[in-house]
Design a protein around this motif. Structure first.
Motif, PDB file in Angstrom:
ATOM      1  N   SER A 132      44.336  51.207  -6.176  1.00  0.00           N
ATOM      2  CA  SER A 132      44.995  49.688  -6.239  1.00  0.00           C
ATOM      3  C   SER A 132      44.657  49.130  -7.418  1.00  0.00           C
ATOM      4  CB  SER A 132      44.682  48.607  -5.659  1.00  0.00           C
ATOM      5  OG  SER A 132      42.893  47.895  -5.939  1.00  0.00           O
ATOM      6  N   THR A 177      50.397  44.264   0.116  1.00  0.00           N
ATOM      7  CA  THR A 177      49.487  45.540  -0.101  1.00  0.00           C
ATOM      8  C   THR A 177      48.212  44.124  -0.837  1.00  0.00           C
ATOM      9  OG1 THR A 177      52.160  46.531  -0.461  1.00  0.00           O
ATOM     10  CG2 THR A 177      49.150  47.599  -0.723  1.00  0.00           C
ATOM     11  N   THR A 178      47.092  45.219   0.627  1.00  0.00           N
ATOM     12  CA  THR A 178      45.730  44.494  -0.393  1.00  0.00           C
ATOM     13  C   THR A 178      45.699  45.981  -0.682  1.00  0.00           C
ATOM     14  OG1 THR A 178      45.005  45.722   1.844  1.00  0.00           O
ATOM     15  CG2 THR A 178      45.527  43.138   2.281  1.00  0.00           C
ATOM     16  N   SER A 197      43.503  47.559  -0.270  1.00  0.00           N
ATOM     17  CA  SER A 197      43.208  48.775   0.851  1.00  0.00           C
ATOM     18  C   SER A 197      44.060  49.773   1.026  1.00  0.00           C
ATOM     19  CB  SER A 197      42.398  48.606   2.007  1.00  0.00           C
ATOM     20  OG  SER A 197      41.142  48.099   1.689  1.00  0.00           O
ATOM     21  N   ARG A 205      49.114  46.512   5.254  1.00  0.00           N
ATOM     22  CA  ARG A 205      50.167  45.165   4.455  1.00  0.00           C
ATOM     23  C   ARG A 205      49.853  44.454   5.307  1.00  0.00           C
ATOM     24  NH1 ARG A 205      55.473  45.391   2.133  1.00  0.00           N
ATOM     25  NH2 ARG A 205      55.422  47.190   0.559  1.00  0.00           N
ATOM     26  N   GLY A 265      48.999  35.653   3.666  1.00  0.00           N
ATOM     27  CA  GLY A 265      48.318  36.138   2.594  1.00  0.00           C
ATOM     28  C   GLY A 265      47.530  34.830   1.478  1.00  0.00           C
ATOM     29  N   ARG A 284      45.099  33.891   3.047  1.00  0.00           N
ATOM     30  CA  ARG A 284      43.637  34.692   2.266  1.00  0.00           C
ATOM     31  C   ARG A 284      43.653  34.083   0.174  1.00  0.00           C
ATOM     32  NH1 ARG A 284      42.149  40.393   3.310  1.00  0.00           N
ATOM     33  NH2 ARG A 284      42.964  40.918   5.729  1.00  0.00           N
ATOM     34  N   MET A 341      40.546  40.858  -0.584  1.00  0.00           N
ATOM     35  CA  MET A 341      41.554  41.307  -0.450  1.00  0.00           C
ATOM     36  C   MET A 341      41.528  42.559  -0.173  1.00  0.00           C
ATOM     37  SD  MET A 341      44.419  39.669  -0.970  1.00  0.00           S
ATOM     38  CE  MET A 341      45.541  40.524  -0.649  1.00  0.00           C
ATOM     39  N   ARG A 342      40.352  43.947   0.476  1.00  0.00           N
ATOM     40  CA  ARG A 342      39.972  44.959   1.339  1.00  0.00           C
ATOM     41  C   ARG A 342      40.570  44.526   3.264  1.00  0.00           C
ATOM     42  NH1 ARG A 342      37.709  47.007  -2.483  1.00  0.00           N
ATOM     43  NH2 ARG A 342      35.882  45.845  -3.622  1.00  0.00           N
ATOM     44  N   GLU A 343      40.843  44.897   3.414  1.00  0.00           N
ATOM     45  CA  GLU A 343      41.297  44.931   4.985  1.00  0.00           C
ATOM     46  C   GLU A 343      40.210  46.324   5.675  1.00  0.00           C
ATOM     47  OE1 GLU A 343      43.722  42.840   6.032  1.00  0.00           O
ATOM     48  OE2 GLU A 343      42.625  43.989   8.228  1.00  0.00           O
ATOM     49  N   VAL A 358      38.471  43.367   5.481  1.00  0.00           N
ATOM     50  CA  VAL A 358      36.680  42.773   4.549  1.00  0.00           C
ATOM     51  C   VAL A 358      36.286  42.984   4.354  1.00  0.00           C
ATOM     52  CG1 VAL A 358      36.202  40.063   3.205  1.00  0.00           C
ATOM     53  CG2 VAL A 358      38.779  39.772   4.424  1.00  0.00           C
TER      54      VAL A 358
END
Lengths: 405, 287
Positions: A163, B163-164, B166, B169, B175, B178, B249-251, B253
């Motif tokens: 990323s 897209t996070t 991680s 989507r 979004g 968040r 922004m991670r999945e 969190v």
């Protein structure tokens, strides 16, 4: 605060000096107390969490190894913390500039190339996230500062997503298991498997009580070399008492000090991870590198210049590989073929002097050579171009070289 | 006794009235408006720069620059995160430091503090009101950055599913949610600085000195945070976990550092808030 309200209205001159001064000082007790309580809480909470090993039924080492072997955890998700301290010379910025040079797009690499990325795990502390749902769906994420590197295996697709640079790597696999074995070990389970392969009569295996790892009760299996001369002090594996899955792996060197490798779950769940975890579509505008292109690029630039190089070199070296000794004290040896071996002392000029300064000169029946030491692995390069490598002490290495002569 | 009762009777109204007048005074100042203007300009600058840089189709960043910058071209919403990541280390805390440092020391140097204390609100309450005002400024300043970034992002770049980090989507609405959560976390991250600034402000009667000290601390602390030999000290520095907002922004969190950050800010608020109270309620007000 209410009792002080009336004080606010009085001016200092109404009260005699020493008393008011004492009162003023007394107010600072509040912030100092708050700070003390906060510091105590921060210090005590981990201590409280650590104390109290769980009570579990007695188990023998053999039963526990059997339990690990029978463990068939299909689904899990969790967070893994991995700390490695091999005691390699800290090259700091040099290392990272080499790495960035190696992964420069156009030279055939991509920052999303898994083999380049996962070699980062070889030093420092990293946080990983793992998720598995059966043999076909796995995800491994390397948590970085405000960025993440994810390696996703879903069916026959393998995606790598970095990323930080928004780069995507894509490859395909036929056999799901084959791909996993090529990856460097990252989870406690991977490390435990490697360690238990080495178990034979030169090894003592004991169960050393219990521990709590990632909120689960676990047995502690301790694997120790019986012979002296190994640099490995002990390997401790925490095994989940329900599933038999290794939750924590710690390798301490014989020389003492911090663990060389310490991998453990900090959080783990054996529920099925959300299906969306394994879905990946390259984001719009991301640079996608196909696996084939990458190989092509490598060939194009002649010799492989990027991180897998060391592995390939190692594989090449393994052709002429001989093992000396047995068990933990086995030493690998191969002939580089180059007479003169490593330029040492004045002979090699500046470079030789630099390399020589990293190692120690040794003499023995085999001749003379240079020993390069890390906290776990020592290597002896002799003047006639022979290399001896092993997880053994310097003396044991010299002895092996003498015997091998 | 009757005086104390009178204080208590009118107190809720007084507190609210005092808070409102403090808010108005703070946000009507040219200096505050200028600070907010600078904060609003940062996302515009970043957005335009990325747009010009990637006008020929090349991708942005390549690893360098503030967090999330390489994703901005694909989704304008990422400009919110980039802008917050760019302003959190310096611009935002500096603005907060100026407002907090000036809160009491500015009044003292202008000679208006004693008039505020003539009102039967009490010093503790005045201090609380000042702190509430500074915290309101933290929130407003963060939202100004976020909204400006969202506007610029929507104008210059496409919006849509994102897209996070991680690799999963999420929908645009999620979004946005968040982004709002991140803005709140960033605002809360500034509470420690606000308390520190307010404490410094009680130490001196010169507004400039208080502001300079606070901003000086803001420059020093992140430098200390970079020195590896001081790593034992790092978890106690107020800026250490600031960038943990990116973990949202991670999945899924990753909460570890986020909760540490919130806890640390609470400790700073408690320690320096009570220190400010100890100092301010016992201080001789001469101006």
């Amino acid at each position: 605060m209410a009792p002080y309200e009336s004080d606010d209205m009085t001016t200092a001159s109404e009260v005699d000096e020493p008393r008011s001064r004492r009162r003023r000082a007394a107010r600072y007790v509040v912030p100092v107390t708050v700070m003390g309580v906060a510091a105590a809480t921060i210090g005590l909470v981990p201590a409280i969490a650590d104390s109290g090993d769980p009570d579990l039924p007695e188990i023998t080492a053999a039963q526990l190894i059997e339990k690990i072997a029978q463990s068939d955890v299909e689904r899990l998700s969790g967070t893994v913390k991995i700390t490695t301290d091999l005691g390699l010379p800290d090259l700091g910025g040099l290392e990272s500039s080499l790495a960035s040079g190696a992964t420069e797009p156009g030279e055939g690499g991509s920052s999303a190339d898994p083999s380049a990325k996962l070699t980062e795990l070889a030093s420092g502390t990293h946080t990983l996230r793992v998720a598995t749902d059966g043999p076909d769906r796995q995800k491994l994420s390397l948590l970085e500062n405000a960025a993440e590197y994810s390696l996703i295996h879903n069916g026959k697709d393998v995606w790598g997503y970095d990323s930080a640079s928004n780069a995507v790597y894509h490859g395909t696999v036929d056999e799901s298991a084959a791909d996993r074995e090529q990856q460097p070990p990252a989870t406690p389970e991977d490390f435990a498997e490697e360690a238990l392969k080495a178990v034979d009569d030169t090894t003592s295996v004991t169960v050393d009580g219990t521990a709590r790892v990632a909120g689960r009760d676990a047995y502690k299996l301790v694997v120790k070399p019986r012979q002296s001369g190994s640099t490995v002090g002990a390997i401790s594996i925490a095994v989940d008492h329900k599933t038999g899955m290794p939750l924590k792996f710690t390798l301490t060197p014989a020389s003492g000090g911090a663990a060389v490798v310490d991998v453990g779950f900090t959080k783990v769940s054996f529920d099925r991870p959300a299906a969306s975890t394994f879905d990946f579509t390259p984001p719009k505008g991301a640079e996608v590198t196909e696996d084939g292109e990458l190989d092509h690029g490598r060939e194009h630039s002649g010799k492989p210049e990027n991180a897998p190089k060391s592995q390939e070199d190692l594989a090449k070296g393994l052709d002429g590989l001989k093992m000396l000794g047995e068990g933990w004290n086995s030493v690998a040896t191969f002939d580089t073929g180059g007479e003169g071996g490593l330029p040492t002392g004045e002979a090699g000029g500046d470079l030789g002097g630099f390399l020589g300064s990293l190692g120690d000169q040794v003499k023995g029946e085999f001749g003379t050579g240079t020993v390069f030491s890390t906290r776990l692995v020592n290597a002896l390069i002799t003047e006639d171009g022979k290399v001896y490598v092993g997880a053994v002490t310097k003396d044991a290495l010299v002895k092996a070289a003498d015997a091998g002569k | 006794m009757s005086r104390a009762e009178a204080v208590r009777k009118v107190s809720p109204l007084w507190t609210f009235g005092l808070f409102r007048s403090e808010l108005l005074t703070t946000f009507r100042r040219w200096r505050t408006l200028a600070l907010l203007g600078v904060l609003a300009a940062v996302p515009v600058l970043v957005g335009v720069a990325v747009r010009i840089e990637t006008g020929d189709g090349s991708s942005a960043g390549g690893g360098g620059g503030p967090a999330f910058i390489s994703q901005v071209t694909n989704n304008g919403l990422f400009l919110v995160f980039t802008a917050l990541a760019a302003t959190l280390p310096f611009f935002l805390p500096m603005a907060v430091g100026v407002v907090a440092g000036d809160a009491l020391a500015g009044e003292a140097s202008a000679g208006t503090l004693r008039y505020l204390l003539v009102a039967p609100a009490g010093r503790s309450r005045l201090l609380l009101t000042k702190y509430a005002t500074v915290m309101a400024f933290c929130l407003v300043a963060t939202l100004v950055v976020a909204l400006s970034a969202l506007t610029v992002g929507a104008v210059l770049f496409p919006l849509g599913d994102l897209t996070t980090i991680s690799g999963t989507r999420i929908s645009f609405t999620e979004g946005l949610a968040r982004a709002l959560l991140i803005a709140l976390v960033v605002a809360v991250s500034l509470i420690g600085v606000a308390a520190l600034g307010l404490f410094v402000s009680t130490l001196t009667s010169s507004g400039i000195a208080a502001m300079a000290t606070t901003v000086g601390l803001l420059i020093t602390v992140p430098i200390l945070d970079q020195i590896p030999q001081l790593h034992a000290l790092h978890p106690y520095l107020f800026s250490h976990y600031w960038l943990s907002f990116a973990d949202l922004m991670r999945e899924p969190v990753h909460w570890d550092d986020l909760t540490k950050n919130l806890g640390l800010q609470a400790v700073y608020a408690a320690v320096f808030g009570s220190a400010a109270w100890a100092r301010f309620t016992a201080k001789d007000i001469t101006a």
